[in-house]
Design an enzyme around this catalytic site. Structure first.
Site, mmCIF file in Angstrom:
data_model
loop_
_atom_site.group_PDB
_atom_site.id
_atom_site.type_symbol
_atom_site.label_atom_id
_atom_site.label_comp_id
_atom_site.label_asym_id
_atom_site.label_seq_id
_atom_site.Cartn_x
_atom_site.Cartn_y
_atom_site.Cartn_z
ATOM 1 N N HIS A 191 1.239 4.844 -2.460
ATOM 2 C CA HIS A 191 0.699 5.621 -3.573
ATOM 3 C C HIS A 191 1.802 6.312 -4.365
ATOM 4 C CE1 HIS A 191 -3.664 5.480 -2.494
ATOM 5 N NE2 HIS A 191 -3.156 5.203 -1.303
ATOM 6 N N ASP B 63 1.763 3.984 2.924
ATOM 7 C CA ASP B 63 0.688 4.801 2.351
ATOM 8 C C ASP B 63 1.254 5.883 1.445
ATOM 9 O OD1 ASP B 63 -1.929 5.464 1.811
ATOM 10 O OD2 ASP B 63 -2.268 6.551 3.670
ATOM 11 N N GLU C 150 -10.869 3.230 6.866
ATOM 12 C CA GLU C 150 -9.927 4.305 7.208
ATOM 13 C C GLU C 150 -10.728 5.525 7.652
ATOM 14 O OE1 GLU C 150 -6.226 6.865 5.244
ATOM 15 O OE2 GLU C 150 -7.808 6.054 3.960
ATOM 16 N N HIS D 283 0.857 -1.201 0.000
ATOM 17 C CA HIS D 283 0.000 0.000 0.000
ATOM 18 C C HIS D 283 0.883 1.236 0.000
ATOM 19 C CE1 HIS D 283 -4.133 1.667 1.079
ATOM 20 N NE2 HIS D 283 -3.347 2.732 0.989
ATOM 21 N N HIS E 294 -9.822 0.404 -0.621
ATOM 22 C CA HIS E 294 -9.689 1.296 0.527
ATOM 23 C C HIS E 294 -10.979 1.231 1.349
ATOM 24 C CE1 HIS E 294 -6.164 3.230 -1.314
ATOM 25 N NE2 HIS E 294 -6.000 3.920 -0.192
#
Length: 386
Positions: free
Chosen positions: A27, A326, A216, A25, A213
């Protein structure tokens, strides 16, 4: 990247950075080098908060460290702005791979949303090809240094937009050109995966895996929709699955103690709800990002500090926990930093780090043979430390 926890785990007799890691994970538009942003922004005339690499890096971290996912996502306006050309996309992707390798990552899945990179006239296929060219160049550059890394693209649709089917078809179209999975990202609260139910059905019909996702910025309803409507094999973050777990403490005072060890030692009866049981018992991987979860407020319901993060409870209860970054730019972290944070906060040892890494390897969107080879490589590397 800065070493966020330089004094963590001083008694370790092994180099955390050298450990082979798996990144699930991470980005693409959240992992740029500040110096690269400055150069690319100058080329396209995009104004930045600072043109000093150190100051710009600090701005990203401070802006993201707000406790709000909405404000956290606003920092991407600058990174996405410099990723609108073939050259910009390829350069960012190449450096992304090099930075992963420098952190000890041997397998990484790079998620990004092609629909956000069309402002200069490139097509969806153009941008996917440009990113893949950069990833390939990064792999080659790493190989020239005597190291190996394998990467794949997670093609992502923005959940507040209406291009889910189009992006799903794009992902399947590029499955033999680097695309290994599908995701939806962006503002989670109010945009359930059910919005893209038909797209997820299309992916399932084409045997193409999805991670979603969920858990969160929104809670159990989002996770349920990710599993049912999104047919998710993994949950992006998924940390709020802990809201479906009830813990009774043997000692009332232990529940309010700041020490994670004391809390764990005094946990009495633990009851999992139906959703939590489903996620745990079927080994659905949780792509947990500790520092990011603290920044965005994803764990605000559990406490204020990182010691309140439920990842340790989930790990101890047998959930398929994986550790991720992330957005390395916004959080100012690497996977090494996140491992150090776990060692410092929860007293994890080498066996724990190995288990977390193997969890990630086994959850990777890889063919079985490649997954087995990855697991074997990681096990051998850890055995050499014994």
């Amino acid at each position: 990247m800065t070493d966020t926890f330089p004094d963590a785990a001083p008694d370790l007799d092994f180099d955390l950075k050298a450990l082979p890691k798996v990144s699930l994970h991470d980005h693409l538009d959240g992992g740029l080098r500040p110096a690269t942003i400055i150069e690319l922004a100058a080329a396209v005339g995009h104004p930045l908060p600072s043109t000093d690499p150190v100051a710009l890096g600090e701005w990203f971290r401070e802006s993201a460290d707000s406790g709000s996912l909405v404000r956290y996502l606003e920092t991407f306006d600058h990174t996405i702005a410099v990723m609108q050309t073939r050259e910009g996309l390829s350069r960012v992707a190449k450096e992304f791979v090099e930075d992963l390798a420098d952190d000890g990552v041997v397998y990484g899945e790079v998620r990004w949303a092609p629909e956000q990179h069309l402002q200069q006239g490139l097509s969806l296929d153009d941008v996917v090809e440009a990113v893949q060219a950069g990833l390939d160049a990064g792999v080659d550059a790493v190989a020239e240094t005597g190291r190996d890394i394998q990467v794949g693209q997670l093609i992502t649709a923005m959940r507040h937009a209406d291009r889910g089917q189009e992006i799903a078809e794009l992902a399947v179209r590029h499955r033999n050109n680097g695309a290994v999975g599908f995701d939806i990202a962006g503002a989670e609260d109010g945009f359930l995966p059910a919005r893209f139910k038909d797209a997820f059905t299309y992916l399932a019909a084409h045997n193409f895996p999805a991670t979603v996702h969920a858990g969160e910025a929104a809670g159990l309803e989002s996770i349920q929709s990710a599993l049912v409507d999104g047919r998710a094999l993994r949950l992006g973050h998924g940390v709020r699955i802990a809201e479906d777990i009830t813990v009774e403490f043997d000692d009332e005072d232990a529940a309010t103690d700041d020490g994670a060890d004391e809390v764990n030692d005094n946990i009495g009866l633990v009851t999992l709800g139906d959703l939590a049981s489903w996620v745990r018992d079927r080994g659905i991987a949780l792509e947990i990002c500790p520092s990011s979860n603290l920044q965005t407020g994803a764990i605000a319901g559990f406490g204020e500090g990182i010691e309140s993060h439920p990842l340790d409870m989930l790990y101890q209860l047998g959930f398929n926990v994986t550790i991720n970054t992330d957005n390395r730019l916004m959080s100012g972290v690497t996977l090494t930093d996140e491992f150090e944070l776990l060692v410092e906060t929860f007293d994890y040892d080498l066996d724990d780090l190995l288990e977390l890494t193997l969890n990630a390897a086994e959850a990777a969107f890889l063919p079985l043979e490649e997954k087995e080879a990855l697991v074997e490589y990681i096990n051998e590397a850890y055995a050499d430390l014994g």
